[in-house]
Design an enzyme around this catalytic site. Sequence first.
Site, PDB file in Angstrom:
ATOM      1  N   ASP A   1      47.573  27.875  38.542  1.00 54.66           N
ATOM      2  CA  ASP A   1      48.901  27.298  37.778  1.00 54.66           C
ATOM      3  C   ASP A   1      49.950  27.887  38.535  1.00 54.66           C
ATOM      4  O   ASP A   1      49.834  28.916  39.425  1.00 54.66           O
ATOM      5  CB  ASP A   1      49.100  27.836  36.401  1.00 54.66           C
ATOM      6  CG  ASP A   1      48.840  29.446  36.316  1.00 54.66           C
ATOM      7  OD1 ASP A   1      47.906  29.833  36.043  1.00 54.66           O
ATOM      8  OD2 ASP A   1      49.868  29.891  36.406  1.00 54.66           O
TER       9      ASP A   1
ATOM     10  N   GLY B   1      48.806  32.895  39.049  1.00 58.15           N
ATOM     11  CA  GLY B   1      49.552  31.852  39.106  1.00 58.15           C
ATOM     12  C   GLY B   1      50.451  32.028  40.648  1.00 58.15           C
ATOM     13  O   GLY B   1      50.541  33.028  41.067  1.00 58.15           O
TER      14      GLY B   1
ATOM     15  N   MET C   1      46.914  39.792  36.443  1.00 60.53           N
ATOM     16  CA  MET C   1      47.145  41.050  35.381  1.00 60.53           C
ATOM     17  C   MET C   1      46.151  42.021  35.524  1.00 60.53           C
ATOM     18  O   MET C   1      45.823  42.949  34.717  1.00 60.53           O
ATOM     19  CB  MET C   1      46.750  40.319  34.025  1.00 60.53           C
ATOM     20  CG  MET C   1      47.619  39.043  33.557  1.00 60.53           C
ATOM     21  SD  MET C   1      47.428  38.349  32.119  1.00 60.53           S
ATOM     22  CE  MET C   1      48.021  39.882  31.055  1.00 60.53           C
ATOM     23  N   GLU C   2      45.480  42.146  36.689  1.00 60.46           N
ATOM     24  CA  GLU C   2      44.351  43.055  37.026  1.00 60.46           C
ATOM     25  C   GLU C   2      44.496  43.915  38.261  1.00 60.46           C
ATOM     26  O   GLU C   2      44.446  45.165  38.413  1.00 60.46           O
ATOM     27  CB  GLU C   2      42.979  42.767  36.853  1.00 60.46           C
ATOM     28  CG  GLU C   2      42.949  42.306  35.300  1.00 60.46           C
ATOM     29  CD  GLU C   2      43.165  40.671  35.085  1.00 60.46           C
ATOM     30  OE1 GLU C   2      43.314  40.002  36.121  1.00 60.46           O
ATOM     31  OE2 GLU C   2      43.370  40.441  33.901  1.00 60.46           O
TER      32      GLU C   2
ATOM     33  N   GLU D   1      33.643  32.523  35.312  1.00 60.67           N
ATOM     34  CA  GLU D   1      33.497  32.993  36.867  1.00 60.67           C
ATOM     35  C   GLU D   1      32.302  34.055  37.117  1.00 60.67           C
ATOM     36  O   GLU D   1      31.423  33.953  37.766  1.00 60.67           O
ATOM     37  CB  GLU D   1      34.777  33.778  37.396  1.00 60.67           C
ATOM     38  CG  GLU D   1      35.984  32.997  37.580  1.00 60.67           C
ATOM     39  CD  GLU D   1      37.242  33.557  37.554  1.00 60.67           C
ATOM     40  OE1 GLU D   1      38.067  33.024  38.185  1.00 60.67           O
ATOM     41  OE2 GLU D   1      37.539  34.794  36.993  1.00 60.67           O
TER      42      GLU D   1
HETATM   43  N1  ADE Z   1      46.323  34.422  36.131  1.00 57.31           N
HETATM   44  C1  ADE Z   1      46.576  33.184  36.315  1.00 57.31           C
HETATM   45  N2  ADE Z   1      47.875  32.733  35.974  1.00 57.31           N
HETATM   46  C2  ADE Z   1      48.435  33.460  35.748  1.00 57.31           C
HETATM   47  C3  ADE Z   1      49.780  33.527  35.206  1.00 57.31           C
HETATM   48  N3  ADE Z   1      50.653  32.563  35.142  1.00 57.31           N
HETATM   49  N4  ADE Z   1      50.287  34.931  34.980  1.00 57.31           N
HETATM   50  C4  ADE Z   1      49.614  35.819  34.882  1.00 57.31           C
HETATM   51  N5  ADE Z   1      48.208  35.868  35.114  1.00 57.31           N
HETATM   52  C5  ADE Z   1      47.809  34.859  35.663  1.00 57.31           C
END
Ligand code: ADE
Length: 231
Positions: A199, A78, A175-176, A12
């Site tokens: 996902d 996700g 996660m951020e 990215e």
């Molecule tokens: N970023 C993209 N997919 C994720 C997931 N399944 N868990 C945590 N961070 C993500």
Amino acid sequence: MRTAIVSAMHEELASVLALLPDEHKVTVAGRDFYDGHLHGREVVAVLSRIGKVAAATTATLLIERFRVDRIVFTGVAGGLAPAVQRGDVVVADAFLQHDLDASPIFPRWEVPLYGTDRFATDAALTGELAAAVARALPGTRVHRGLVVSGDRFVATSAESRLLQQALPDALAVEMEGAAIAQVCRDFGVPFAAVRTVSDRAGDAAAGDFVSFIREVASRHSAAIVQALLAR
Ligand code: ADE
């Protein structure tokens, strides 16, 4: 007006850097910050690194060292809510740390001493970002609402289900974002974030994530950033 463009993945960042004609690299605390222009506007592009502590450090440096006026995050997440499917886009109105739990001293998820479990993104910048997404990716389904962050890649259907049950208004997990939102709140710097759903945070998450990053994520980031700064 200096805008920070932050991503979590190299793919990215590379696609955003390809849009900057004149960037130069400044390395601080092991992070490469790219200072340059896009459509004549000052930007600093950087990788957040992965996880909340790394992202908080990056955000602090952007504000204190690079004097950015606003921070925009583009990345992937996700999907959690049933309607949030792979390829959809989520624009965050607020962030929460799903793995923060200082109970029973503080209510579950509450960030101690802040008196809240959620940090709202900046309404005006988030509106601009949502408009940029609509221009950049016409036909893409866009959701607005809560995104949750934690220091875990959620990759089992069991964990995803638990998260959905505990936090039914959560649209997506990453996660951020919550870390950057908290730093921006501390410094009074506007923050907005967009996440393409790579996902469904279930048993297929790891494979879906890797193929999505390769095939889609970088195109999305570059198109959104381009549309945001073209105005
Ligand atoms: N970023 C993209 N997919 C994720 C997931 N399944 N868990 C945590 N961070 C993500």
